[in-house]
Design a protein around this motif. Structure first.
Motif, mmCIF file in Angstrom:
data_model
loop_
_atom_site.group_PDB
_atom_site.id
_atom_site.type_symbol
_atom_site.label_atom_id
_atom_site.label_comp_id
_atom_site.label_asym_id
_atom_site.label_seq_id
_atom_site.Cartn_x
_atom_site.Cartn_y
_atom_site.Cartn_z
ATOM 1 N N ALA A 4 0.830 -1.207 0.000
ATOM 2 C CA ALA A 4 0.000 0.000 0.000
ATOM 3 C C ALA A 4 0.865 1.258 0.000
ATOM 4 O O ALA A 4 0.543 2.243 -0.674
ATOM 5 C CB ALA A 4 -0.924 -0.004 1.215
ATOM 6 N N GLN A 5 1.957 1.206 0.742
ATOM 7 C CA GLN A 5 2.880 2.345 0.758
ATOM 8 C C GLN A 5 3.504 2.564 -0.616
ATOM 9 O O GLN A 5 3.671 3.700 -1.066
ATOM 10 C CB GLN A 5 3.991 2.098 1.791
ATOM 11 N N ASN A 8 0.982 3.914 -3.199
ATOM 12 C CA ASN A 8 0.479 5.228 -2.811
ATOM 13 C C ASN A 8 1.350 6.346 -3.374
ATOM 14 O O ASN A 8 0.953 7.506 -3.388
ATOM 15 C CB ASN A 8 0.416 5.335 -1.281
ATOM 16 N N GLN A 9 2.548 5.946 -3.864
ATOM 17 C CA GLN A 9 3.426 6.919 -4.491
ATOM 18 C C GLN A 9 3.049 7.099 -5.962
ATOM 19 O O GLN A 9 2.416 6.241 -6.567
ATOM 20 C CB GLN A 9 4.892 6.445 -4.386
ATOM 21 N N ARG A 14 0.949 3.036 -12.236
ATOM 22 C CA ARG A 14 0.426 2.773 -10.896
ATOM 23 C C ARG A 14 -0.959 2.124 -10.937
ATOM 24 O O ARG A 14 -1.247 1.193 -10.179
ATOM 25 C CB ARG A 14 0.370 4.074 -10.095
ATOM 26 N N ARG A 18 -2.003 -1.562 -9.418
ATOM 27 C CA ARG A 18 -3.082 -1.763 -8.451
ATOM 28 C C ARG A 18 -4.053 -2.837 -8.917
ATOM 29 O O ARG A 18 -4.521 -3.660 -8.123
ATOM 30 C CB ARG A 18 -3.835 -0.448 -8.229
ATOM 31 N N LEU A 104 -4.555 1.165 1.885
ATOM 32 C CA LEU A 104 -4.327 2.186 0.869
ATOM 33 C C LEU A 104 -5.351 3.306 0.978
ATOM 34 O O LEU A 104 -5.005 4.498 0.870
ATOM 35 C CB LEU A 104 -4.378 1.561 -0.523
ATOM 36 N N LEU A 107 -4.400 5.440 3.881
ATOM 37 C CA LEU A 107 -3.195 6.226 3.602
ATOM 38 C C LEU A 107 -3.528 7.466 2.774
ATOM 39 O O LEU A 107 -2.979 8.543 3.000
ATOM 40 C CB LEU A 107 -2.155 5.369 2.866
ATOM 41 N N GLN A 108 -4.427 7.299 1.816
ATOM 42 C CA GLN A 108 -4.784 8.421 0.958
ATOM 43 C C GLN A 108 -5.611 9.463 1.689
ATOM 44 O O GLN A 108 -5.730 10.599 1.221
ATOM 45 C CB GLN A 108 -5.552 7.901 -0.266
ATOM 46 N N THR A 133 2.257 7.807 10.049
ATOM 47 C CA THR A 133 1.517 6.802 9.290
ATOM 48 C C THR A 133 0.931 5.719 10.185
ATOM 49 O O THR A 133 -0.272 5.428 10.116
ATOM 50 C CB THR A 133 2.429 6.167 8.228
#
Length: 218
Positions: A4-5, A8-9, A14, A18, A104, A107-108, A133
């Motif tokens: 997920a990290q 997330n970039q 991307r 996913r 994820l 995190l967003q 985090t």
């Protein structure tokens, strides 16, 4: 959490990455279990063929039909649960995307201002993770633990399709099926079902008293 990290970039491809990570969870369980059964077949499976050809093992191993595997390490014999370990790896692979999606999404939702303030204060990546985090996703990890524990406790279809409950992979739900339908012992099947309910109720009480309370405080 690590996956997920990563996604997330911002990087090229991307969205495709996913979608690839989500495949094990969205795929039909019958098709996935059948594919694993073919790949791990001791006679014609791809995995055993590769391991034998590259000299990793001397002869094919029945990964889904062999209960124990004796491994000799430094003169000590270790008795490993082979079929059960294989089923566990299947479960990890299949339900990894669920945890990945939850983490994820959280995190967003973390405010970017927190990371910008940490950059101003000179915090490194590890300090950002442990002080920003991790506290932000603790509640999600707690919920995931609860969901996955309940689902794994009630797991039936995956294990039944892979091993049928044989070779040391018999779970309580499969035992209910075998007692109630295979041998027509309705009384024993009902008793095992009640045990499952009582164990899950006990777990939920402990969870909401301890882990759930701390997660809500965070």
């Amino acid at each position: 959490m690590f996956a997920a990290q990563l996604v997330n970039q911002k990087f090229y491809g991307r969205t495709f990455m996913r979608s690839i990570l989500l495949f094990p969870y969205v795929g039909p369980v019958v098709a996935l279990a059948y594919t694993w059964t073919l790949l791990l077949d001791p006679n014609s499976g791809t995995i055993n063929s590769l391991l034998v050809n590259y000299g990793v093992i001397e002869k094919p191993i029945n990964l889904l039909g062999q209960k124990y595997l004796i491994v000799n390490i430094l003169g000590f014999e270790l008795k490993l649960r082979l079929a059960l370990t294989t089923v566990i790896f299947f479960e990890i692979w299949r339900y990894f995307p669920l945890a990945f999606l939850f983490i994820l999404a959280r995190l967003q939702a973390i405010p970017k201002d927190l990371y910008e303030a940490a950059d101003v204060d000179g915090a490194g990546p590890f300090r950002k993770f442990f002080y920003i985090t991790l506290p932000q996703i603790t509640a999600i990890l707690s919920i995931l633990f609860m969901i996955r524990f309940i689902w794994n406790f009630n797991k039936f279809e995956d294990i039944f399709l892979l091993t049928g409950g044989a070779s040391g992979t018999l779970t309580l739900p499969i035992s209910v099926y075998q007692q109630g339908f295979a041998v027509s012992n309705i009384g024993m099947g009902s008793a095992v079902s009640i045990v499952i309910v009582l164990l899950l109720i006990s777990f939920m009480i402990i969870y909401f008293k301890l882990i759930g309370k701390k997660a809500n405080e965070i």
